[in-house]
Design a protein around this motif. Sequence first.
Motif, PDB file in Angstrom:
ATOM      1  N   UNK A  35       0.839  -1.201   0.000  1.00  0.00           N
ATOM      2  CA  UNK A  35       0.000   0.000   0.000  1.00  0.00           C
ATOM      3  C   UNK A  35       0.879   1.259   0.000  1.00  0.00           C
ATOM      4  N   UNK A  36       1.965   1.218   0.806  1.00  0.00           N
ATOM      5  CA  UNK A  36       2.861   2.380   0.859  1.00  0.00           C
ATOM      6  C   UNK A  36       3.474   2.647  -0.516  1.00  0.00           C
ATOM      7  N   UNK A  37       3.915   1.584  -1.182  1.00  0.00           N
ATOM      8  CA  UNK A  37       4.509   1.744  -2.511  1.00  0.00           C
ATOM      9  C   UNK A  37       3.484   2.264  -3.513  1.00  0.00           C
ATOM     10  N   UNK A  38       2.252   1.803  -3.354  1.00  0.00           N
ATOM     11  CA  UNK A  38       1.208   2.242  -4.284  1.00  0.00           C
ATOM     12  C   UNK A  38       0.815   3.697  -4.030  1.00  0.00           C
ATOM     13  N   UNK A  39       0.883   4.136  -2.770  1.00  0.00           N
ATOM     14  CA  UNK A  39       0.488   5.510  -2.427  1.00  0.00           C
ATOM     15  C   UNK A  39       1.496   6.525  -2.957  1.00  0.00           C
ATOM     16  N   UNK A  41       3.211   7.337  -5.711  1.00  0.00           N
ATOM     17  CA  UNK A  41       3.057   8.193  -6.900  1.00  0.00           C
ATOM     18  C   UNK A  41       1.812   9.078  -6.889  1.00  0.00           C
ATOM     19  N   UNK A  42       0.886   8.840  -5.955  1.00  0.00           N
ATOM     20  CA  UNK A  42      -0.344   9.623  -5.954  1.00  0.00           C
ATOM     21  C   UNK A  42      -0.316  10.649  -4.833  1.00  0.00           C
ATOM     22  N   UNK A  43      -0.953  11.784  -5.077  1.00  0.00           N
ATOM     23  CA  UNK A  43      -1.067  12.798  -4.030  1.00  0.00           C
ATOM     24  C   UNK A  43      -2.256  12.425  -3.147  1.00  0.00           C
ATOM     25  N   UNK A  44      -2.137  11.292  -2.490  1.00  0.00           N
ATOM     26  CA  UNK A  44      -3.259  10.777  -1.717  1.00  0.00           C
ATOM     27  C   UNK A  44      -2.733  10.078  -0.480  1.00  0.00           C
ATOM     28  N   UNK A  45      -3.543  10.107   0.570  1.00  0.00           N
ATOM     29  CA  UNK A  45      -3.141   9.440   1.806  1.00  0.00           C
ATOM     30  C   UNK A  45      -3.260   7.929   1.626  1.00  0.00           C
ATOM     31  N   UNK A  46      -2.569   7.177   2.490  1.00  0.00           N
ATOM     32  CA  UNK A  46      -2.679   5.719   2.430  1.00  0.00           C
ATOM     33  C   UNK A  46      -4.116   5.240   2.661  1.00  0.00           C
ATOM     34  N   UNK A  47      -4.874   5.866   3.600  1.00  0.00           N
ATOM     35  CA  UNK A  47      -6.259   5.414   3.752  1.00  0.00           C
ATOM     36  C   UNK A  47      -7.088   5.613   2.472  1.00  0.00           C
ATOM     37  N   UNK A  48      -6.850   6.727   1.763  1.00  0.00           N
ATOM     38  CA  UNK A  48      -7.586   6.973   0.519  1.00  0.00           C
ATOM     39  C   UNK A  48      -7.250   5.895  -0.510  1.00  0.00           C
ATOM     40  N   UNK A  49      -5.955   5.569  -0.599  1.00  0.00           N
ATOM     41  CA  UNK A  49      -5.533   4.519  -1.516  1.00  0.00           C
ATOM     42  C   UNK A  49      -6.139   3.176  -1.089  1.00  0.00           C
ATOM     43  N   UNK A  50      -6.165   2.938   0.236  1.00  0.00           N
ATOM     44  CA  UNK A  50      -6.727   1.675   0.728  1.00  0.00           C
ATOM     45  C   UNK A  50      -8.183   1.507   0.310  1.00  0.00           C
ATOM     46  N   UNK A  51      -8.915   2.628   0.291  1.00  0.00           N
ATOM     47  CA  UNK A  51     -10.315   2.587  -0.132  1.00  0.00           C
ATOM     48  C   UNK A  51     -10.424   2.110  -1.588  1.00  0.00           C
ATOM     49  N   UNK A  52      -9.574   2.687  -2.423  1.00  0.00           N
ATOM     50  CA  UNK A  52      -9.563   2.272  -3.833  1.00  0.00           C
ATOM     51  C   UNK A  52      -9.182   0.793  -3.953  1.00  0.00           C
ATOM     52  N   UNK A  53      -8.220   0.379  -3.129  1.00  0.00           N
ATOM     53  CA  UNK A  53      -7.775  -1.018  -3.197  1.00  0.00           C
ATOM     54  C   UNK A  53      -8.910  -1.966  -2.810  1.00  0.00           C
ATOM     55  N   UNK A  54      -9.731  -1.552  -1.835  1.00  0.00           N
ATOM     56  CA  UNK A  54     -10.887  -2.357  -1.419  1.00  0.00           C
ATOM     57  C   UNK A  54     -11.834  -2.588  -2.591  1.00  0.00           C
ATOM     58  N   UNK A  55     -12.108  -1.507  -3.342  1.00  0.00           N
ATOM     59  CA  UNK A  55     -13.022  -1.614  -4.492  1.00  0.00           C
ATOM     60  C   UNK A  55     -12.448  -2.589  -5.523  1.00  0.00           C
ATOM     61  N   UNK A  56     -11.151  -2.457  -5.777  1.00  0.00           N
ATOM     62  CA  UNK A  56     -10.493  -3.348  -6.748  1.00  0.00           C
ATOM     63  C   UNK A  56     -10.524  -4.797  -6.260  1.00  0.00           C
TER      64      UNK A  56
END
Lengths: 122, 169
Positions: A35-39, A41-56
């Motif tokens: 998750x840290x590696x995925x976050x 490149x994006x201007x987004x917090x890890x929780x925001x990225x985690x939300x997207x990951x949940x959908x995927x």
Amino acid sequence: MDSSVSSRLDAAFLALADPTRRAILARLARGEASVAELSAPFAMSQPAISKHLKVLERAGLISVGQEAQRRPRRIEGKPLAEVSAWLDRYRAIWDANFDRLDALLMDLQGQPSRRRRTRKKR
Amino acid sequence: MAMTIEKAHVTTPSDREVKVTRSFRAPRELVYKAYTEPQLVQRWLLGPPGWSMPVCEMDVRVGGRYRWRWRNDQDGSEFGFAGTFREVQAPSRLVHTEAYDPGTVGDGYPGNEAIVEVSFAEDGGVTTVTTLIDFGSKDARDAAVATGMTEGMEQSYQLLDALLPERTA
């Protein structure tokens, strides 16, 4: 269409209808990542990225690796292949028509169609 | 500079819709003409190999009707589409309804009408045609897309794959 394929497609399309999630998938297509590696490149917090990951994940497009610390995400090929097959075949009808339209437009403009053009050497 | 013309780009902007985008190396007036003059439409709007388009009637004005019918060269079976033009703005935009005419092929396709919006945008001699089809429901859209899943399609897909290197060369 078989209904389980159809509901998987629904979930997959929903998941794919977001540019961040598509970017995450593009990144995972190159190899698994935390998750840290995925976050990064994006201007987004890890929780925001985690939300997207949940959908995927719910759409079956990614899975979570066993490694306890990193919990790397990896891409799952099958649902993506289904999405791609579904649209590809439909696209093929359009492509066949559009290829003919290309040739017609060349004709109308008095240009030789590229497909028929032969190489002439002088 | 040779700009590469990509294959058709197909997306699903919503549950009920399909959007198809494709660019052509031609001025937009000409592309619009190829979409609206029946004798030109008949030369390209053919679908899978082995089908011809014996009927192509188009009264391109607001409220005007059109009727398209395709025939299988081998077994003579027919199907088509028909509808009414709702918006006609040469050379930039066309909106028409589209109802499936089962002909002798029948089945598979729900009876409701789709709304088709076609827009033509030109940039530097390249015209991009965007077709947005609103099938009215998710089921209708899925059924329409599923009709692409026949052997004939697969065959034309392979044919296209073979052509692709030439096109991108």
